[in-house]
Each structure stands twice: as C-alpha cells, then as structure tokens.
Design a protein around this motif. Structure first.
Motif, PDB file in Angstrom:
ATOM      1  N   PHE A  15       0.848  -1.186   0.000  1.00  0.00           N
ATOM      2  CA  PHE A  15       0.000   0.000   0.000  1.00  0.00           C
ATOM      3  C   PHE A  15       0.887   1.240   0.000  1.00  0.00           C
ATOM      4  O   PHE A  15       1.809   1.348   0.808  1.00  0.00           O
ATOM      5  CB  PHE A  15      -0.918   0.006   1.231  1.00  0.00           C
ATOM      6  CG  PHE A  15      -1.832  -1.187   1.268  1.00  0.00           C
ATOM      7  CD1 PHE A  15      -2.999  -1.203   0.524  1.00  0.00           C
ATOM      8  CD2 PHE A  15      -1.492  -2.304   2.013  1.00  0.00           C
ATOM      9  CE1 PHE A  15      -3.828  -2.318   0.535  1.00  0.00           C
ATOM     10  CE2 PHE A  15      -2.318  -3.420   2.031  1.00  0.00           C
ATOM     11  CZ  PHE A  15      -3.483  -3.430   1.291  1.00  0.00           C
ATOM     12  N   LEU A  16       0.598   2.156  -0.916  1.00  0.00           N
ATOM     13  CA  LEU A  16       1.353   3.398  -1.039  1.00  0.00           C
ATOM     14  C   LEU A  16       0.510   4.551  -0.525  1.00  0.00           C
ATOM     15  O   LEU A  16      -0.664   4.684  -0.887  1.00  0.00           O
ATOM     16  CB  LEU A  16       1.722   3.646  -2.506  1.00  0.00           C
ATOM     17  CG  LEU A  16       2.478   4.943  -2.802  1.00  0.00           C
ATOM     18  CD1 LEU A  16       3.853   4.949  -2.143  1.00  0.00           C
ATOM     19  CD2 LEU A  16       2.609   5.138  -4.306  1.00  0.00           C
ATOM     20  N   SER A  17       1.113   5.370   0.330  1.00  0.00           N
ATOM     21  CA  SER A  17       0.441   6.585   0.788  1.00  0.00           C
ATOM     22  C   SER A  17       1.430   7.740   0.708  1.00  0.00           C
ATOM     23  O   SER A  17       2.646   7.539   0.757  1.00  0.00           O
ATOM     24  CB  SER A  17      -0.094   6.416   2.213  1.00  0.00           C
ATOM     25  OG  SER A  17       0.962   6.140   3.110  1.00  0.00           O
ATOM     26  N   GLN A  18       0.893   8.938   0.565  1.00  0.00           N
ATOM     27  CA  GLN A  18       1.716  10.141   0.490  1.00  0.00           C
ATOM     28  C   GLN A  18       1.088  11.218   1.357  1.00  0.00           C
ATOM     29  O   GLN A  18      -0.133  11.365   1.376  1.00  0.00           O
ATOM     30  CB  GLN A  18       1.784  10.651  -0.947  1.00  0.00           C
ATOM     31  CG  GLN A  18       2.399   9.679  -1.920  1.00  0.00           C
ATOM     32  CD  GLN A  18       2.305  10.205  -3.338  1.00  0.00           C
ATOM     33  OE1 GLN A  18       2.851  11.252  -3.641  1.00  0.00           O
ATOM     34  NE2 GLN A  18       1.600   9.491  -4.192  1.00  0.00           N
ATOM     35  N   ALA A  26       3.956   0.301   2.354  1.00  0.00           N
ATOM     36  CA  ALA A  26       3.813  -0.623   3.478  1.00  0.00           C
ATOM     37  C   ALA A  26       3.238  -1.944   3.006  1.00  0.00           C
ATOM     38  O   ALA A  26       2.297  -1.970   2.211  1.00  0.00           O
ATOM     39  CB  ALA A  26       2.904  -0.013   4.541  1.00  0.00           C
ATOM     40  N   TYR A  27       3.812  -3.033   3.511  1.00  0.00           N
ATOM     41  CA  TYR A  27       3.288  -4.364   3.216  1.00  0.00           C
ATOM     42  C   TYR A  27       2.577  -4.879   4.454  1.00  0.00           C
ATOM     43  O   TYR A  27       3.163  -4.970   5.532  1.00  0.00           O
ATOM     44  CB  TYR A  27       4.401  -5.333   2.822  1.00  0.00           C
ATOM     45  CG  TYR A  27       3.856  -6.680   2.419  1.00  0.00           C
ATOM     46  CD1 TYR A  27       3.363  -6.883   1.139  1.00  0.00           C
ATOM     47  CD2 TYR A  27       3.785  -7.727   3.321  1.00  0.00           C
ATOM     48  CE1 TYR A  27       2.827  -8.103   0.762  1.00  0.00           C
ATOM     49  CE2 TYR A  27       3.257  -8.954   2.956  1.00  0.00           C
ATOM     50  CZ  TYR A  27       2.778  -9.134   1.677  1.00  0.00           C
ATOM     51  OH  TYR A  27       2.244 -10.341   1.313  1.00  0.00           O
ATOM     52  N   GLN A 127       2.549   0.054  -7.384  1.00  0.00           N
ATOM     53  CA  GLN A 127       2.787   0.851  -6.173  1.00  0.00           C
ATOM     54  C   GLN A 127       4.278   0.906  -5.846  1.00  0.00           C
ATOM     55  O   GLN A 127       4.783   1.921  -5.378  1.00  0.00           O
ATOM     56  CB  GLN A 127       2.021   0.273  -4.973  1.00  0.00           C
ATOM     57  CG  GLN A 127       0.545   0.134  -5.180  1.00  0.00           C
ATOM     58  CD  GLN A 127      -0.178   1.474  -5.224  1.00  0.00           C
ATOM     59  OE1 GLN A 127       0.400   2.541  -5.383  1.00  0.00           O
ATOM     60  NE2 GLN A 127      -1.471   1.418  -5.084  1.00  0.00           N
ATOM     61  N   VAL A 128       4.971  -0.205  -6.081  1.00  0.00           N
ATOM     62  CA  VAL A 128       6.405  -0.275  -5.786  1.00  0.00           C
ATOM     63  C   VAL A 128       7.165   0.710  -6.671  1.00  0.00           C
ATOM     64  O   VAL A 128       7.972   1.509  -6.189  1.00  0.00           O
ATOM     65  CB  VAL A 128       6.933  -1.719  -5.960  1.00  0.00           C
ATOM     66  CG1 VAL A 128       8.443  -1.771  -5.757  1.00  0.00           C
ATOM     67  CG2 VAL A 128       6.219  -2.668  -4.997  1.00  0.00           C
TER      68      VAL A 128
END
Length: 136
Positions: A15-18, A26-27, A127-128
């Motif tokens: 999961f990608l957050s900004q 985060a995995y 996402q990576v």
C-alpha cells in the motif's frame, strides 16, 4: 536463491500513501496495524527508512529480492503491537536489493533463518515503482 516470482499471500498487499512530501510503501493488511515491512522516504532524497519486525535483540534488517541480498544495520525498540522489536534503518534507495525489488515487485525478509516473502496482489505491483519514483 530463486528469481522466480513467488505467489502473493491472501489478504496482504503493498500500500502506497503520500502526505506532505513523505511517501510510505507498506506491506501488510489494509487499514490495520498488521505491518510486515515499511519503506518511507522524503520526495527526491534518494534515502529510504526501513521499518521491520524482528526478534528481540536483533540489530539488522536482512532483505532479499531475486537473488540480491543485503543486511542493513538497524536500531531496535520493543514493539507495542507485536512480539519482538521494531527495527529501523536508513539506506540508499539505489541499494541493489531495493533496485531488484523495484524491478521485480517483491522482496523477502529473513528473520532467524526464516524467510517471509512480501509479494503484491495482481494489479498493485505499480505501487512499488511509484514509491521509488517519488523517492528519487
């Protein structure tokens, strides 16, 4: 070491957050405290802060992706949510194991001889790449 892509774990994903120039990859399980591995960076810095779970007293984060391995010296403190320690280390985003992770989309963490593989669900591998693009 194998370079074949392992299968994703049901219920877990990247999961990608900004927020305010900080990116977090985060995995774990979405919207929970079940974090297996976290990568944080400030946009454009080329540095990544690793956050991982480890056994009490551990002083390294040992990662592998597609045959590349790296042991990163880490600081540890007791985890409030899990048995063991929460480990942190700051590394260069262009470290070979992280660049292999960027290309393959999966990474593994070794803890006490046990390998845990963190593989994206179908459709979320982008996402990576987005994370590393933000980090610079």
């Amino acid at each position: 070491m194998t370079t074949a892509s392992p299968a994703p774990t049901p219920g877990y994903d990247w999961f990608l957050s900004q927020d305010s120039g900080i990116a977090r990859l985060a995995y774990g399980v979405e919207a929970s405290d079940d974090l297996k591995l976290g990568l944080d960076c400030s946009a454009g810095t080329g540095k990544v802060d690793l956050v991982a779970l480890g056994k009490s007293g551990m002083s390294e984060i040992y990662l592998e992706s597609g045959g590349e391995t790296e042991r990163f010296p880490a600081e540890g403190e007791p985890s409030q949510l899990h048995d063991g320690d929460l480990l942190t280390a700051t590394v260069e985003a262009d470290t070979p194991v992280l660049q292999r992770f960027r290309r393959l989309g999966w990474i593994a963490q070794w803890v006490d001889g046990e390998r845990a593989v963190y593989v994206p669900q179908p459709g979320s591998a982008t996402q990576v790449e987005r994370f590393f693009g933000l980090c610079g």
